[in-house]
Motif scaffolding. Structure first.
Motif, PDB file in Angstrom:
ATOM      1  N   ASP A  46       0.835  -1.194   0.000  1.00 50.01           N
ATOM      2  CA  ASP A  46       0.000   0.000   0.000  1.00 50.01           C
ATOM      3  C   ASP A  46       0.875   1.251   0.000  1.00 50.01           C
ATOM      4  O   ASP A  46       1.097   1.871   1.028  1.00 50.01           O
ATOM      5  N   PRO A  47       1.413   1.612  -1.179  1.00 45.21           N
ATOM      6  CA  PRO A  47       2.308   2.767  -1.217  1.00 45.21           C
ATOM      7  C   PRO A  47       1.560   4.054  -0.902  1.00 45.21           C
ATOM      8  O   PRO A  47       0.566   4.387  -1.524  1.00 45.21           O
ATOM      9  N   VAL A  48       2.032   4.783   0.063  1.00 49.13           N
ATOM     10  CA  VAL A  48       1.446   6.053   0.456  1.00 49.13           C
ATOM     11  C   VAL A  48       2.558   7.088   0.490  1.00 49.13           C
ATOM     12  O   VAL A  48       3.627   6.848   1.055  1.00 49.13           O
ATOM     13  N   ASP A  49       2.308   8.243  -0.142  1.00 50.30           N
ATOM     14  CA  ASP A  49       3.385   9.216  -0.233  1.00 50.30           C
ATOM     15  C   ASP A  49       3.655   9.872   1.119  1.00 50.30           C
ATOM     16  O   ASP A  49       2.883   9.744   2.076  1.00 50.30           O
ATOM     17  N   LEU A 148     -10.436  10.569 -12.717  1.00 58.25           N
ATOM     18  CA  LEU A 148      -9.578   9.443 -12.359  1.00 58.25           C
ATOM     19  C   LEU A 148     -10.354   8.130 -12.425  1.00 58.25           C
ATOM     20  O   LEU A 148     -11.528   8.077 -12.062  1.00 58.25           O
ATOM     21  N   PRO A 149      -9.702   7.044 -12.872  1.00 62.94           N
ATOM     22  CA  PRO A 149     -10.335   5.718 -12.769  1.00 62.94           C
ATOM     23  C   PRO A 149     -10.434   5.316 -11.297  1.00 62.94           C
ATOM     24  O   PRO A 149      -9.493   5.516 -10.518  1.00 62.94           O
ATOM     25  N   LEU A 150     -11.570   4.745 -10.919  1.00 66.26           N
ATOM     26  CA  LEU A 150     -11.875   4.575  -9.496  1.00 66.26           C
ATOM     27  C   LEU A 150     -11.891   3.140  -9.000  1.00 66.26           C
ATOM     28  O   LEU A 150     -11.935   2.916  -7.787  1.00 66.26           O
ATOM     29  N   ARG A 151     -11.880   2.170  -9.884  1.00 62.88           N
ATOM     30  CA  ARG A 151     -12.082   0.792  -9.431  1.00 62.88           C
ATOM     31  C   ARG A 151     -11.021   0.361  -8.421  1.00 62.88           C
ATOM     32  O   ARG A 151     -11.336  -0.217  -7.380  1.00 62.88           O
ATOM     33  N   GLU A 152      -9.759   0.643  -8.697  1.00 65.49           N
ATOM     34  CA  GLU A 152      -8.699   0.230  -7.773  1.00 65.49           C
ATOM     35  C   GLU A 152      -8.804   0.978  -6.447  1.00 65.49           C
ATOM     36  O   GLU A 152      -8.584   0.390  -5.372  1.00 65.49           O
ATOM     37  N   LEU A 153      -9.156   2.254  -6.499  1.00 64.99           N
ATOM     38  CA  LEU A 153      -9.326   3.016  -5.253  1.00 64.99           C
ATOM     39  C   LEU A 153     -10.448   2.423  -4.409  1.00 64.99           C
ATOM     40  O   LEU A 153     -10.335   2.331  -3.178  1.00 64.99           O
ATOM     41  N   VAL A 154     -11.543   2.020  -5.052  1.00 64.29           N
ATOM     42  CA  VAL A 154     -12.650   1.397  -4.326  1.00 64.29           C
ATOM     43  C   VAL A 154     -12.192   0.087  -3.690  1.00 64.29           C
ATOM     44  O   VAL A 154     -12.495  -0.195  -2.525  1.00 64.29           O
ATOM     45  N   GLU A 155     -11.450  -0.709  -4.433  1.00 62.63           N
ATOM     46  CA  GLU A 155     -10.996  -2.005  -3.921  1.00 62.63           C
ATOM     47  C   GLU A 155     -10.047  -1.846  -2.743  1.00 62.63           C
ATOM     48  O   GLU A 155     -10.032  -2.675  -1.830  1.00 62.63           O
ATOM     49  N   ARG A 156      -9.281  -0.769  -2.723  1.00 57.72           N
ATOM     50  CA  ARG A 156      -8.273  -0.603  -1.668  1.00 57.72           C
ATOM     51  C   ARG A 156      -8.803   0.133  -0.444  1.00 57.72           C
ATOM     52  O   ARG A 156      -8.399  -0.166   0.684  1.00 57.72           O
ATOM     53  N   TYR A 157      -9.714   1.105  -0.656  1.00 56.32           N
ATOM     54  CA  TYR A 157     -10.022   2.020   0.432  1.00 56.32           C
ATOM     55  C   TYR A 157     -11.504   2.190   0.748  1.00 56.32           C
ATOM     56  O   TYR A 157     -11.835   3.024   1.585  1.00 56.32           O
ATOM     57  N   ALA A 158     -12.400   1.466   0.109  1.00 55.57           N
ATOM     58  CA  ALA A 158     -13.819   1.798   0.227  1.00 55.57           C
ATOM     59  C   ALA A 158     -14.686   0.598   0.604  1.00 55.57           C
ATOM     60  O   ALA A 158     -15.423   0.067  -0.231  1.00 55.57           O
ATOM     61  N   SER A 177     -17.064   2.204 -18.454  1.00 53.95           N
ATOM     62  CA  SER A 177     -17.025   2.804 -19.787  1.00 53.95           C
ATOM     63  C   SER A 177     -16.641   1.766 -20.839  1.00 53.95           C
ATOM     64  O   SER A 177     -16.136   0.688 -20.502  1.00 53.95           O
ATOM     65  N   PRO A 178     -16.846   2.085 -22.127  1.00 52.08           N
ATOM     66  CA  PRO A 178     -16.545   1.115 -23.181  1.00 52.08           C
ATOM     67  C   PRO A 178     -15.098   0.628 -23.183  1.00 52.08           C
ATOM     68  O   PRO A 178     -14.828  -0.495 -23.618  1.00 52.08           O
ATOM     69  N   HIS A 179     -14.163   1.458 -22.713  1.00 49.60           N
ATOM     70  CA  HIS A 179     -12.778   0.996 -22.694  1.00 49.60           C
ATOM     71  C   HIS A 179     -12.362   0.485 -21.312  1.00 49.60           C
ATOM     72  O   HIS A 179     -11.175   0.391 -21.001  1.00 49.60           O
ATOM     73  N   GLY A 180     -13.351   0.133 -20.489  1.00 48.40           N
ATOM     74  CA  GLY A 180     -13.069  -0.640 -19.287  1.00 48.40           C
ATOM     75  C   GLY A 180     -12.777   0.129 -18.025  1.00 48.40           C
ATOM     76  O   GLY A 180     -12.413  -0.479 -17.010  1.00 48.40           O
ATOM     77  N   ALA A 181     -12.936   1.449 -18.022  1.00 44.85           N
ATOM     78  CA  ALA A 181     -12.626   2.242 -16.830  1.00 44.85           C
ATOM     79  C   ALA A 181     -13.912   2.668 -16.123  1.00 44.85           C
ATOM     80  O   ALA A 181     -14.943   2.894 -16.748  1.00 44.85           O
ATOM     81  N   LEU A 182     -13.820   2.778 -14.798  1.00 45.12           N
ATOM     82  CA  LEU A 182     -14.921   3.278 -13.972  1.00 45.12           C
ATOM     83  C   LEU A 182     -14.573   4.710 -13.579  1.00 45.12           C
ATOM     84  O   LEU A 182     -13.740   4.936 -12.703  1.00 45.12           O
ATOM     85  N   TYR A 183     -15.197   5.691 -14.228  1.00 46.24           N
ATOM     86  CA  TYR A 183     -14.859   7.087 -13.999  1.00 46.24           C
ATOM     87  C   TYR A 183     -15.792   7.787 -13.018  1.00 46.24           C
ATOM     88  O   TYR A 183     -15.498   8.893 -12.563  1.00 46.24           O
ATOM     89  N   ALA A 184     -16.931   7.189 -12.721  1.00 48.13           N
ATOM     90  CA  ALA A 184     -17.862   7.775 -11.761  1.00 48.13           C
ATOM     91  C   ALA A 184     -18.583   6.644 -11.052  1.00 48.13           C
ATOM     92  O   ALA A 184     -18.883   5.604 -11.645  1.00 48.13           O
ATOM     93  N   ALA A 383      -7.422  16.345  -7.742  1.00 46.52           N
ATOM     94  CA  ALA A 383      -7.389  15.813  -6.377  1.00 46.52           C
ATOM     95  C   ALA A 383      -5.948  15.711  -5.893  1.00 46.52           C
ATOM     96  O   ALA A 383      -5.119  15.041  -6.515  1.00 46.52           O
ATOM     97  N   ARG A 384      -5.661  16.383  -4.792  1.00 45.94           N
ATOM     98  CA  ARG A 384      -4.307  16.349  -4.246  1.00 45.94           C
ATOM     99  C   ARG A 384      -3.991  14.977  -3.665  1.00 45.94           C
ATOM    100  O   ARG A 384      -2.854  14.510  -3.738  1.00 45.94           O
ATOM    101  N   HIS A 385      -5.012  14.350  -3.082  1.00 49.71           N
ATOM    102  CA  HIS A 385      -4.835  13.026  -2.500  1.00 49.71           C
ATOM    103  C   HIS A 385      -6.072  12.186  -2.822  1.00 49.71           C
ATOM    104  O   HIS A 385      -7.048  12.198  -2.071  1.00 49.71           O
ATOM    105  N   PRO A 386      -6.072  11.460  -3.942  1.00 50.09           N
ATOM    106  CA  PRO A 386      -7.230  10.634  -4.298  1.00 50.09           C
ATOM    107  C   PRO A 386      -7.616   9.643  -3.206  1.00 50.09           C
ATOM    108  O   PRO A 386      -8.792   9.298  -3.066  1.00 50.09           O
TER     109      PRO A 386
END
Length: 550
Positions: A46-49, A148-158, A177-184, A383-386
């Motif tokens: 879980d890399p965090v800056d 920003l694509p959100l799927r990975e953020l949801v899996e890690r933090y939500a 979306s048609p190209h596989g990203a979750l933008y909202a 977003a400064r910190h997604p």
């Protein structure tokens, strides 16, 4: 036979104990550091800056950060709103619990689309967008890296969102979306009746006073409106009754479902339907022309509110309030927002079933996108910190928190009865929409709860909507244009085509109904639609429809 010697260096006894104590301290420090890292959401995977570390970011639990941070959030300001979001009880509570202070950027609902486009075109993006972020915006701005694509953020933090989507299988897939990203982030539909976007309500007391039945056909409806205009149904001795009112250009308060009497429905947005698997533009058909001519005839007789094309919600509701009660027939989502809960609960105003048209057609609009809520929240490239942004959205996705942001706090608009949540009725003389939006974000709040996650006892407004669904559902169209995604290229084209065509249609409709001239101007109207790009507009919608039904 050889003897194997193991070379063990000699270490004095004192040094042995020193080294053992040193090793123990190192192990203890490592354990403490690991524990702290776990609390802060930091681990090998879980890399965090460093900035997040300095803020005391936590991957789970509350507060989200140890040190207060600001999050810039853009949201609609509904026509019912008269409050400052920052002062709401539930908003202040969440700020205290999360340590995330929201800097609100509120935009009037009617300006939302235009302002959103300007923000994306400039360099003044918020960090989080609250609903709605429609599918065109998702693809258009997501493909450019502005969402920003959100799927990975949801899996890690939500975890709250993870649980929601587990309870509603297929929701994430439909929002991808048609190209596989979750933008909202999508949300579930709370109620089955959401597919019914409007209803037509009539003054039952006026009908009774004039000994008239609820109209069932277009001809009966016309005669009823004439009686409301000429026979003093309010018994005031003043000719101030408004037989028919609406808000042209709005979905829930506009009269677009009445156009179904002529054999083809219309909506104020896309002007699309489907016939035999083909996308059809509704606003240039013979059925549409016949409907406009009918509305124009009503207007010429003085049966239509002359302010129907210019009034905002407050003006619309003022004429329907208990102090005025000037409406014979009007349109609304449930009526409560215009004439108040008491007028609906008492039966003073009742829903009119779909009317039978001159050729026997009897169809009513449905909202194909209402089986789910699209674009409830998105995170922008600003977003400064997604990680903080998605954790804040996830805190808002807690069902009880989310309900209070949407409806209002317990003790005001909500109450508890065991594990049942009870919606309060609005005070006398106040519409439910006004009451709700005085204590919450209302329709501006993202929706992450449903009757699957919360047991709700609806108030009179919602109960009435449930009951009237039975009047309209049998007359929903069998074919309709679904809620679809478009490609990046299509999205860019529609960004120009859709508002150009929609504005042309809306202005021409209103002009013709008020001033006439349909027969003389119809051919020129068709040509202007073609010059505005109608052919390409329909090619895009047909291609999207073909992909959706494959």
């Amino acid at each position: 036979m050889h003897t194997v010697r193991t070379m063990i260096p000699y270490v004095p006894t004192g040094q042995v104990w020193f080294r053992l104590r040193l090793l123990a301290w190192c192990l203890l420090f490592a354990c403490c550091a690991a524990g702290a890292a776990g609390a802060l959401g930091v681990n090998e995977q879980d890399p965090v800056d460093s900035t997040l570390r300095s803020l005391g970011f936590r991957r789970t639990g509350l507060p989200i950060v140890a040190r207060p941070v600001e999050l810039r959030v853009m949201a609609r300001y509904d026509t019912f709103h008269t409050i400052d979001f920052a002062g709401l009880e539930q908003v202040r509570r969440m700020e205290t619990e999360t340590n995330v202070r929201v800097a609100w950027d509120t935009v009037p609902s009617e300006e939302w689309g235009d302002v959103l486009e300007l923000r994306f075109a400039g360099d003044d993006l918020p960090e989080v967008l609250l609903r709605p972020v429609d599918r065109i915006a998702q693809v258009r701005y997501g493909s450019r890296g502005l969402l920003l694509p959100l799927r990975e953020l949801v899996e890690r933090y939500a975890p709250n969102l993870q649980q929601l989507y587990a309870q509603h299988p297929g929701l994430l897939e439909r929002a991808t979306s048609p190209h596989g990203a979750l933008y909202a982030l999508p949300g579930p539909a709370q109620w089955e009746f959401n597919v019914n976007p409007d209803q037509m309500l009539i003054n039952r007391e006026w009908l009774d006073r004039l000994d008239l039945p609820i109209p069932r056909t277009m001809a009966e409806f016309e005669e009823t409106l004439r009686a409301f205009k000429t026979q003093d149904p309010s018994a005031t001795g003043r000719a101030d009754e408004i037989p028919l009112s609406f808000r042209w250009g709005t979905r829930s308060q506009g009269p677009y479902s009445l156009i179904g009497m002529f054999g083809m429905l219309d909506d104020p947005g896309r002007h699309l339907t489907v016939r035999d698997g083909h996308a059809v533009f509704t606003a240039n058909t013979p059925e549409h022309r016949a409907a406009l001519e009918w509305f124009q005839a009503l207007y010429a007789e003085g049966l239509v509110d002359p302010e129907a094309f210019i009034q905002d919600h407050h003006q619309y509701a003022a004429k329907g309030s208990a102090h005025s009660r000037r409406y014979g027939v009007f349109f609304d989502w449930d009526g409560v927002n215009v004439v108040g809960a008491q007028a609906i609960a008492s039966g003073e105003y009742v829903a009119v079933p779909p009317l039978v048209g001159p050729s026997g057609a009897r169809v009513w609009n449905l909202d194909p996108g209402a089986t789910m809520n699209h674009g409830e929240a998105a995170i922008t490239s600003a977003a400064r910190h997604p990680e903080i942004a998605i954790r804040w959205i996830d805190a808002l996705a807690d069902p009880l928190v989310n309900l209070q942001w949407s409806i209002g706090p317990f003790g005001t608009t909500l109450a508890r009865d065991g594990d049942l949540i009870v919606w309060a009725d609005a005070p006398a003389g106040t519409g439910w929409g006004e009451f709700r939006h005085s204590h919450s974000l209302g329709r501006s709040a993202p929706v992450f709860w449903s009757s699957m996650t919360i047991r709700v006892q609806p108030n009179a407004s919602i109960a009435g909507k449930i009951a009237t669904l039975a009047l309209y559902e049998p007359h929903f169209p069998h074919e309709y244009y679904p809620d679809v995604f478009y490609t990046v290229e299509e999205t860019d084209e529609l960004a120009t085509l859709r508002p150009t065509i929609a504005t042309l249609v809306s202005r021409q409709q209103a002009e013709w109904i008020v001033a006439g001239g349909i027969a003389e101007g119809w051919a020129d109207y068709q040509q202007r639609l073609e010059r505005a790009g109608l052919e390409r507009y329909m090619e895009i919608h047909q291609a999207a429809l073909d992909r959706a039904v494959r």
